[in-house]
Design a protein around this motif. Sequence first.
Motif, PDB file in Angstrom:
ATOM      1  N   LEU A  71      22.059  50.632  -0.783  1.00 43.67           N
ATOM      2  CA  LEU A  71      20.783  49.932  -0.900  1.00 43.67           C
ATOM      3  C   LEU A  71      19.631  50.903  -0.693  1.00 43.67           C
ATOM      4  O   LEU A  71      19.640  51.717   0.237  1.00 43.67           O
ATOM      5  CB  LEU A  71      20.697  48.803   0.128  1.00 43.67           C
ATOM      6  N   TYR A  72      18.627  50.784  -1.553  1.00 43.22           N
ATOM      7  CA  TYR A  72      17.442  51.628  -1.475  1.00 43.22           C
ATOM      8  C   TYR A  72      16.200  50.748  -1.476  1.00 43.22           C
ATOM      9  O   TYR A  72      16.222  49.610  -1.948  1.00 43.22           O
ATOM     10  CB  TYR A  72      17.348  52.573  -2.679  1.00 43.22           C
ATOM     11  N   GLN A  73      15.100  51.317  -0.984  1.00 46.23           N
ATOM     12  CA  GLN A  73      13.802  50.648  -1.058  1.00 46.23           C
ATOM     13  C   GLN A  73      12.830  51.564  -1.780  1.00 46.23           C
ATOM     14  O   GLN A  73      12.675  52.736  -1.417  1.00 46.23           O
ATOM     15  CB  GLN A  73      13.269  50.310   0.341  1.00 46.23           C
ATOM     16  N   THR A  74      12.171  51.028  -2.803  1.00 48.08           N
ATOM     17  CA  THR A  74      11.251  51.827  -3.608  1.00 48.08           C
ATOM     18  C   THR A  74      10.076  52.305  -2.763  1.00 48.08           C
ATOM     19  O   THR A  74       9.430  51.512  -2.074  1.00 48.08           O
ATOM     20  CB  THR A  74      10.723  50.999  -4.794  1.00 48.08           C
ATOM     21  N   SER A  75       9.803  53.604  -2.833  1.00 45.75           N
ATOM     22  CA  SER A  75       8.654  54.159  -2.139  1.00 45.75           C
ATOM     23  C   SER A  75       7.478  54.379  -3.080  1.00 45.75           C
ATOM     24  O   SER A  75       6.321  54.208  -2.699  1.00 45.75           O
ATOM     25  CB  SER A  75       9.021  55.478  -1.441  1.00 45.75           C
ATOM     26  N   GLU A  91       4.830  60.672 -24.173  1.00 45.97           N
ATOM     27  CA  GLU A  91       4.077  61.717 -23.482  1.00 45.97           C
ATOM     28  C   GLU A  91       4.538  61.919 -22.040  1.00 45.97           C
ATOM     29  O   GLU A  91       4.510  63.039 -21.521  1.00 45.97           O
ATOM     30  CB  GLU A  91       2.586  61.361 -23.487  1.00 45.97           C
ATOM     31  N   ASP A  92       4.981  60.852 -21.392  1.00 43.49           N
ATOM     32  CA  ASP A  92       5.260  60.892 -19.958  1.00 43.49           C
ATOM     33  C   ASP A  92       6.703  60.526 -19.648  1.00 43.49           C
ATOM     34  O   ASP A  92       7.439  60.006 -20.494  1.00 43.49           O
ATOM     35  CB  ASP A  92       4.346  59.917 -19.207  1.00 43.49           C
ATOM     36  N   ASN A  93       7.075  60.783 -18.415  1.00 40.29           N
ATOM     37  CA  ASN A  93       8.261  60.192 -17.809  1.00 40.29           C
ATOM     38  C   ASN A  93       7.808  59.262 -16.693  1.00 40.29           C
ATOM     39  O   ASN A  93       6.866  59.569 -15.951  1.00 40.29           O
ATOM     40  CB  ASN A  93       9.193  61.249 -17.218  1.00 40.29           C
ATOM     41  N   VAL A  94       8.452  58.128 -16.575  1.00 41.57           N
ATOM     42  CA  VAL A  94       8.246  57.222 -15.448  1.00 41.57           C
ATOM     43  C   VAL A  94       9.373  57.490 -14.453  1.00 41.57           C
ATOM     44  O   VAL A  94      10.555  57.461 -14.826  1.00 41.57           O
ATOM     45  CB  VAL A  94       8.262  55.755 -15.903  1.00 41.57           C
ATOM     46  N   VAL A  95       9.010  57.783 -13.214  1.00 41.70           N
ATOM     47  CA  VAL A  95       9.994  58.151 -12.198  1.00 41.70           C
ATOM     48  C   VAL A  95       9.853  57.229 -10.993  1.00 41.70           C
ATOM     49  O   VAL A  95       8.808  57.207 -10.329  1.00 41.70           O
ATOM     50  CB  VAL A  95       9.814  59.622 -11.749  1.00 41.70           C
ATOM     51  N   LEU A  96      10.898  56.457 -10.736  1.00 47.50           N
ATOM     52  CA  LEU A  96      10.947  55.640  -9.511  1.00 47.50           C
ATOM     53  C   LEU A  96      11.671  56.428  -8.441  1.00 47.50           C
ATOM     54  O   LEU A  96      12.752  56.976  -8.684  1.00 47.50           O
ATOM     55  CB  LEU A  96      11.675  54.333  -9.794  1.00 47.50           C
ATOM     56  N   THR A  97      11.061  56.488  -7.264  1.00 52.53           N
ATOM     57  CA  THR A  97      11.687  57.144  -6.110  1.00 52.53           C
ATOM     58  C   THR A  97      11.961  56.082  -5.046  1.00 52.53           C
ATOM     59  O   THR A  97      11.087  55.271  -4.733  1.00 52.53           O
ATOM     60  CB  THR A  97      10.765  58.219  -5.524  1.00 52.53           C
ATOM     61  N   ALA A  98      13.178  56.066  -4.540  1.00 54.29           N
ATOM     62  CA  ALA A  98      13.555  55.069  -3.534  1.00 54.29           C
ATOM     63  C   ALA A  98      14.333  55.749  -2.406  1.00 54.29           C
ATOM     64  O   ALA A  98      15.130  56.662  -2.648  1.00 54.29           O
ATOM     65  CB  ALA A  98      14.399  53.964  -4.152  1.00 54.29           C
ATOM     66  N   ALA A  99      14.081  55.309  -1.193  1.00 55.67           N
ATOM     67  CA  ALA A  99      14.753  55.843  -0.005  1.00 55.67           C
ATOM     68  C   ALA A  99      15.866  54.912   0.426  1.00 55.67           C
ATOM     69  O   ALA A  99      15.742  53.683   0.284  1.00 55.67           O
ATOM     70  CB  ALA A  99      13.754  56.030   1.134  1.00 55.67           C
ATOM     71  N   PRO A 100      16.964  55.452   0.959  1.00 51.79           N
ATOM     72  CA  PRO A 100      18.087  54.598   1.381  1.00 51.79           C
ATOM     73  C   PRO A 100      17.706  53.709   2.560  1.00 51.79           C
ATOM     74  O   PRO A 100      16.993  54.132   3.470  1.00 51.79           O
ATOM     75  CB  PRO A 100      19.172  55.593   1.762  1.00 51.79           C
ATOM     76  N   LEU A 101      18.172  52.484   2.507  1.00 50.09           N
ATOM     77  CA  LEU A 101      18.005  51.578   3.636  1.00 50.09           C
ATOM     78  C   LEU A 101      19.130  51.804   4.634  1.00 50.09           C
ATOM     79  O   LEU A 101      20.265  52.068   4.243  1.00 50.09           O
ATOM     80  CB  LEU A 101      18.013  50.132   3.160  1.00 50.09           C
ATOM     81  N   PRO A 102      18.839  51.695   5.919  1.00 55.07           N
ATOM     82  CA  PRO A 102      19.908  51.914   6.930  1.00 55.07           C
ATOM     83  C   PRO A 102      20.943  50.807   6.885  1.00 55.07           C
ATOM     84  O   PRO A 102      20.705  49.724   6.393  1.00 55.07           O
ATOM     85  CB  PRO A 102      19.120  51.909   8.253  1.00 55.07           C
ATOM     86  N   GLY A 133      17.107  68.282  -0.009  1.00 51.85           N
ATOM     87  CA  GLY A 133      16.155  67.518   0.782  1.00 51.85           C
ATOM     88  C   GLY A 133      16.735  66.219   1.302  1.00 51.85           C
ATOM     89  O   GLY A 133      17.952  65.994   1.289  1.00 51.85           O
ATOM     90  N   SER A 134      15.856  65.344   1.748  1.00 50.82           N
ATOM     91  CA  SER A 134      16.284  64.039   2.257  1.00 50.82           C
ATOM     92  C   SER A 134      16.926  63.234   1.136  1.00 50.82           C
ATOM     93  O   SER A 134      16.566  63.384  -0.031  1.00 50.82           O
ATOM     94  CB  SER A 134      15.079  63.275   2.810  1.00 50.82           C
ATOM     95  N   PRO A 135      17.872  62.364   1.464  1.00 59.36           N
ATOM     96  CA  PRO A 135      18.529  61.566   0.420  1.00 59.36           C
ATOM     97  C   PRO A 135      17.565  60.578  -0.221  1.00 59.36           C
ATOM     98  O   PRO A 135      16.887  59.818   0.471  1.00 59.36           O
ATOM     99  CB  PRO A 135      19.649  60.851   1.178  1.00 59.36           C
ATOM    100  N   VAL A 136      17.487  60.597  -1.541  1.00 58.29           N
ATOM    101  CA  VAL A 136      16.658  59.665  -2.296  1.00 58.29           C
ATOM    102  C   VAL A 136      17.373  59.316  -3.600  1.00 58.29           C
ATOM    103  O   VAL A 136      18.298  60.011  -4.020  1.00 58.29           O
ATOM    104  CB  VAL A 136      15.256  60.226  -2.622  1.00 58.29           C
ATOM    105  N   LEU A 137      16.916  58.253  -4.211  1.00 61.30           N
ATOM    106  CA  LEU A 137      17.344  57.879  -5.551  1.00 61.30           C
ATOM    107  C   LEU A 137      16.165  58.077  -6.486  1.00 61.30           C
ATOM    108  O   LEU A 137      15.035  57.677  -6.177  1.00 61.30           O
ATOM    109  CB  LEU A 137      17.774  56.410  -5.575  1.00 61.30           C
ATOM    110  N   LYS A 138      16.404  58.709  -7.647  1.00 63.66           N
ATOM    111  CA  LYS A 138      15.386  58.867  -8.686  1.00 63.66           C
ATOM    112  C   LYS A 138      15.877  58.151  -9.939  1.00 63.66           C
ATOM    113  O   LYS A 138      16.975  58.440 -10.435  1.00 63.66           O
ATOM    114  CB  LYS A 138      15.156  60.345  -9.003  1.00 63.66           C
ATOM    115  N   VAL A 139      15.089  57.219 -10.436  1.00 70.36           N
ATOM    116  CA  VAL A 139      15.406  56.519 -11.679  1.00 70.36           C
ATOM    117  C   VAL A 139      14.336  56.904 -12.690  1.00 70.36           C
ATOM    118  O   VAL A 139      13.141  56.741 -12.430  1.00 70.36           O
ATOM    119  CB  VAL A 139      15.453  54.994 -11.489  1.00 70.36           C
TER     120      VAL A 139
END
Length: 223
Positions: A167-171, A212-223, A191-197
């Motif tokens: 489980l991740y939470q979008t930052s 023209e662009d990339n859309v990048v979602l970054t999410a951190a793991p939930l404990p 680095g710290s564990p993250v998910l990139k979509v």
Amino acid sequence: MHRPGNSLRSLTAALLVSGALGLGACGTVETDTRPAVSAASPSPSAVLPAGSGSTSGPGPDGIPIRQATPEAGEVLAQPVRLQVEGTGIDLEVVPTGVRDDGAMTIPDNHYQAGWYRYGPAPGSSNGAAVLAAHVDSQTESLPIAGLKDVLPGTRVTVTLDDGSAVLYQTSQVESIAKRSLDGHRLFDRSGSPVLKVVTCGGRWLDAESDYEDNVVLTAAPLP
């Protein structure tokens, strides 16, 4: 529109991860280069076996939830499904690698996302697990098109092939010009564990047959 079969071209230079890939004359990955197997670049067989690793009990849907930061030496299972809460993003995930031109391979369909298997897996204790999918086909927008509208705090679930989930939470969600995408940050292994979509976004450029662009979602793991 972004035709299936094209890759995230901005990822070509981005795949210079931890010095594992050679440099061409213009700072891009040489077309005949593959990720090297080394201590900094583990082989897929070192991270893909299923059925291993600890879990921390059932989640709200009865699916076991994998610890976000597994113990050292844990062999991680392979991601098989990506879901973004409150959106239509619900994609099968398959392992992918590198094309002959050095770009990350992306599944040529509307229902799968690719996981960059030469980098960290979801649930790893270090680095960025990278998933990517096409934003549209020749005829329609695909589910991942909603990535640009995901709000911070949105939960992201990655199901693994052993039946557990991370489980991740979008930052944050960023729209980044492809020419300025920092591939070393996107494919960070230490680095710290993250998910990139990742998907495409921004204006369609006829001259380049690409967005023209990339859309990048970054999410951190939930404990």
